[in-house]
Design a protein around this motif. Sequence first.
Motif, short mmCIF file in Angstrom:
data_model
loop_
_atom_site.label_atom_id
_atom_site.label_comp_id
_atom_site.label_asym_id
_atom_site.label_seq_id
_atom_site.Cartn_x
_atom_site.Cartn_y
_atom_site.Cartn_z
N ALA A 50 0.84 -1.21 0.00
CA ALA A 50 0.00 0.00 0.00
C ALA A 50 0.87 1.25 0.00
O ALA A 50 0.60 2.21 -0.74
CB ALA A 50 -0.93 -0.01 1.21
N VAL A 51 1.92 1.26 0.82
CA VAL A 51 2.79 2.44 0.89
C VAL A 51 3.48 2.66 -0.46
O VAL A 51 3.55 3.78 -0.97
CB VAL A 51 3.82 2.30 2.02
N ALA A 52 3.95 1.55 -1.05
CA ALA A 52 4.65 1.68 -2.34
C ALA A 52 3.70 2.20 -3.41
O ALA A 52 4.05 3.11 -4.18
CB ALA A 52 5.22 0.33 -2.75
N VAL A 53 2.50 1.64 -3.45
CA VAL A 53 1.55 2.06 -4.49
C VAL A 53 1.11 3.51 -4.24
O VAL A 53 0.95 4.29 -5.18
CB VAL A 53 0.34 1.10 -4.53
N SER A 54 0.93 3.86 -2.97
CA SER A 54 0.50 5.24 -2.68
C SER A 54 1.57 6.23 -3.13
O SER A 54 1.26 7.33 -3.60
CB SER A 54 0.20 5.42 -1.20
N ALA A 55 2.85 5.83 -3.00
CA ALA A 55 3.92 6.73 -3.45
C ALA A 55 3.82 6.96 -4.95
O ALA A 55 3.93 8.10 -5.43
CB ALA A 55 5.28 6.14 -3.10
N THR A 56 3.55 5.90 -5.69
CA THR A 56 3.44 6.09 -7.14
C THR A 56 2.17 6.88 -7.48
O THR A 56 2.18 7.70 -8.38
CB THR A 56 3.42 4.74 -7.91
N LEU A 57 1.09 6.64 -6.71
CA LEU A 57 -0.14 7.40 -6.96
C LEU A 57 0.08 8.89 -6.67
O LEU A 57 -0.33 9.75 -7.46
CB LEU A 57 -1.28 6.85 -6.09
N GLY A 58 0.74 9.16 -5.53
CA GLY A 58 0.99 10.56 -5.16
C GLY A 58 1.76 11.28 -6.25
O GLY A 58 1.41 12.39 -6.65
N ALA B 27 -3.66 2.92 -9.92
CA ALA B 27 -3.05 2.53 -8.64
C ALA B 27 -3.65 1.21 -8.16
O ALA B 27 -2.94 0.30 -7.72
CB ALA B 27 -3.25 3.62 -7.60
N LEU B 28 -4.99 1.13 -8.26
CA LEU B 28 -5.66 -0.11 -7.85
C LEU B 28 -5.17 -1.27 -8.68
O LEU B 28 -4.85 -2.35 -8.17
CB LEU B 28 -7.17 0.05 -8.06
N PHE C 129 -6.82 -10.57 -3.25
CA PHE C 129 -7.56 -9.78 -2.28
C PHE C 129 -6.60 -8.90 -1.46
O PHE C 129 -6.92 -7.76 -1.14
CB PHE C 129 -8.40 -10.67 -1.36
N MET C 130 -5.43 -9.45 -1.19
CA MET C 130 -4.44 -8.63 -0.48
C MET C 130 -4.04 -7.44 -1.36
O MET C 130 -3.88 -6.31 -0.88
CB MET C 130 -3.21 -9.47 -0.14
N GLY C 131 -3.88 -7.70 -2.66
CA GLY C 131 -3.55 -6.62 -3.60
C GLY C 131 -4.65 -5.58 -3.65
O GLY C 131 -4.40 -4.38 -3.65
N LEU C 132 -5.90 -6.07 -3.66
CA LEU C 132 -7.04 -5.15 -3.71
C LEU C 132 -7.08 -4.28 -2.46
O LEU C 132 -7.27 -3.06 -2.53
CB LEU C 132 -8.34 -5.96 -3.84
N LEU C 133 -6.88 -4.94 -1.31
CA LEU C 133 -6.85 -4.19 -0.05
C LEU C 133 -5.74 -3.13 -0.08
O LEU C 133 -5.94 -1.98 0.30
CB LEU C 133 -6.59 -5.14 1.12
N ALA C 134 -4.54 -3.58 -0.54
CA ALA C 134 -3.40 -2.65 -0.60
C ALA C 134 -3.73 -1.48 -1.52
O ALA C 134 -3.46 -0.32 -1.20
CB ALA C 134 -2.16 -3.37 -1.09
#
Lengths: 237, 851
Positions: free
Chosen positions: B489-497, B820-821, B775-780
């Motif tokens: 989640a943190v890694a994906v949020s960084a790319t989303l940001g 991102a999702l 599902f873990m990916g979706l949650l992340a």
Amino acid sequence: MIEAVIATSDLCHDYAHGQQSYRVLNNINLSVARGETIVLLGASGSGKSTLLNLMAGMEPIQRGDIQLFGQSLARMDDRHRTLLRRESIGFVHQAFNLIPTLSVADNVSLPLALAGIPRLQSDHRRQELLEAVGLAGRGSDWPDRLSGGEQQRVAIARALAAKPPLILADEPTGNLDADNGQRVMHLLARLVAENSSSLVVVTHSLDVASIADRSFALSAAGLRAVDTTAAGAAGAW
Amino acid sequence: MIHLMVTGAAPLLARSSIRFYRRHPAQLMLSVLGIILGVGIVTAVLITNSSATAAFSLSTEALYGRSSHHLVAADGIEDASYAELRLAWPEVPMAPIIEGYVAYDNSVLTLIGVDPFAEAVFARFGNAGVDDEGLPVTTELLSDPRGVLIATAVADRQELEIGTTLKVQTPTGMIEVLHAGRLDASNPAAVDGVLLTDISRAQTWLGRSGRLDRIEVVLEDRDVDRFVASLPPTLKLEAAENRRATMQAMTRGFQINLTAMSLLALVVGGFLIHNTMSFAVLQRRELFASLRISGVTARQIMYTVLAEAAVVSLVAAALGVLLGRIISEGLIALTTRTINDLYFVLHVQDVQMSLATILLGITLGVSTSLIAALASALDAAATSPLAARQRSSTEERTRRLIAPLAAVGLVLIFAGGVLALLPSLSLLVGFAALMLLILGYGLTLPWLIHRLARAAVSLWGHIGVLAGLALGGIERDISRTSVAIAALAVAVSATLGVDVMTGSFRSSVDEWLGTTLASDVYVSAPSVRASDGALLEPALMEVAAATPGVHKVSSGRALDLSTSAGRLDTLILEPHDTSAESFEFVSGDPDSAWQQWRDEGAVLISEPLATKHGLDVGSRMSLFTASVGDQEFSVAGVFRDYGSSHGKLMLSRAVFDTYWDDERINTLGILLDNAPQNEQAAVIETLRQRLAQAAGRALEIRSGRSIHEQSLAIFDRTFEVTGVLRWLTVGVAFIGIFSALLALHLERAKEFAVLRASGATRAQTATLVVLQSSFMGLLAGLLALPLGYIMSLLLIHVINVRSFGWRMHADVAPQALLAALALALLAALLAGLWPAIRLSRGGIAQQLRDD
């Protein structure tokens, strides 16, 4: 002639160790009738567990055949062996092998869920089994909070959950003390009888052999019928 | 560590650790790979920044030589002024300089015109550039009127032999120059990209006859005041150091941002290292319990885990530094292009990898790993020997911990928010806010994951046995799953940001270009670089206005002015009726600002200039004018501008004419009459012919649309570096989630074997693994959205403003959220495939035996 639930014919199995291979099962011929209890005795490394795994379809057959309810396991692919196992076999392991991240109740429900039993029916069966093994109030506990004997009782409940006609038990008392072992064996024998299932037990304990209709000793030479009472006295196996 | 040595248990514990990693080589390899990539990215950026800075320093030192000061004027110095100064100050060494850009074979080169006879004392280019008389190879330079000295690096690259001629594009057109000799310096990299010639020749070629850019002087400190006092008001003395500092300041924001992006990758890497170490500890809880029962102390266990992290990260960080060196080659090329597009022409020849860079890379890698491993080490040490053997106790302990952790996370988020809202211009404070936010959110994630997983079980758990097991597994195995999901989640949020920030920036620039480029057609002289200020004849304005089909004409002149806020890009605009509409004012009433600027002699300034120098409507600025020297002007308005992060100033033509005796212009903005497209095309063709005839050369006539598109292309190129860093961060994240899922699923190999023994088919087992991973990916992915969005707001409203002075609106494109999702889902899905295949193919009996 009584119909065989499971029958092995000229079953051989080798294990490879580096360049070498060694034979653990040598021309095993064994037939188990409906409702019959068979005890397989043997020293460690004699191939008892291997025979049980082959009977459960958990290992591919190398030579010979096993007929499970008249169907050849040797000619069956893994998927069909799995489906047949799901319908016909309950397995009790020496190390209990409960799923640590499932509660006691969920562990018992697992085979029912895999068999697609409706939830209501499944809940009822689970409760019935937990009561039968004396753990009705422990359904929400985690497996590692139970004693060894209790864990094995859960494993028995799980093995019997889908009412399989054949129960295979691999050293079910191997991790238990004598008292607990005896209690678990009697419980297993009683529930198997109530269910009219057949039972094959692998053990090195002569005490366990007391519940058997027939007993066999497994060694490098093959399978040999034994009189457990006499054998016990003489240490023949 | 000392404690371990004393007890003598260290070798045994070390052997145990080595055995563990030898039994889990994939896990070790993946964690090493995560650190390698993280450190590689940071080191690459460190090398890139230091190489660019070193190249810049090297070239300025080589070009400025021993000069202590520069004399500059509002718009170049007349040749005559130089002559007068030399007569007045014969004892002060002076050298006239003119500088401009030319192009040869698609590369932009700096043409420098010098007076060979005034050069000796300046020791420009070190000793290598001078002949026996201390002159920069004068003979060759003066022997032919087309002669130029070409930097050795350029000559080698382009395979130019001495004596050959080459065609060079200059602001006055294509010319033929003679390669008279090589321009060497003590360090060849210092003069890379330079063509040197005689000053009068350079003036002609650059279209600036009779004018000098600056006069370099060597002044003793004691003479400075006297010298300044003797200068006419039209000349200004600047310290050479100031000029260097100004140029370095231009790229500082850009370089800091690159560093921040790389540190972001390291933070993501840190989460993943934490992830890896957590698994390595969780997998050995029983082993640690056995060790504790055997008498190993909690502290020894903690030191063992930390020592493992130190050894693994030290090796990985060293390899990461090597990777950074490799990545930096590409990064330097991208960064240099951006600096050339946005700031000034820079040639980076030497890759600067100092010992300090190597040590910094390794230290960052090892310290991040140790900090990340500390929680796991403490966790390993804190568990009681008996409880550690019970898996459920770990899960219960985790469940008890996640709420307090979330509370700490909320406090950190709040602290980050407060820091972000502080009225400060400090970039460091901005980054501290960003890091607190990421860390705080990371700590709340396990609690959120637990809640969401539980909700998912009650919503969808009854759909089927596999769905139930997959969803339930996430909640039940929360100690493992939460770490893996949080890291992703943190890694994906960084790319989303970064995505949202870049997207918002692009759409703001797009919108701004649409507003700013108000004319239909723009006319300019052919030039090598857009900003090199090639001139147009003022009479062309009338020619354009007299062309049928032309509605209105405006003119622009670009100048580099010396002001109280430093040297600034200045636009002198003679507007047409609708020019006012092309400015969006962020401060000041638009109508009154425009009117004050047009009629009352006020100036308009760009937003970055206002932000960086604390200027606003009503502020006063001093401009160094041609006629009276320093003159104060009031600021009438602040306009939005993404053209220059350094800041921009706008003067009306009327004001300019008052203080400068210079009618020349650089561009014409032409508004056409409303007409069908084909008629407008015909008008443009007529304009092209008439203007070319009047100017005596072909001029560049480009539509507003094509300038708009080209500007966006440059924008996209600028963000290619960010894109590369972003994908490298995604790479780190993917390795992290892959390693986490691999460890998670392989740890459960026996459970899967039990499932299969109970009748689950291979396909069902594989589906279960894939379902759970997905599902873990979706949650992340879902949990990455809020953090990514908040991160983008911080990047847009805090980091960008403090780095560049640009404000923009946050534009969250639904595609960015979906991307991102999808990224999280895809990463988890791919990461789950290998364990799914491996687990479903393994022999049941074998897996049951392998406890």
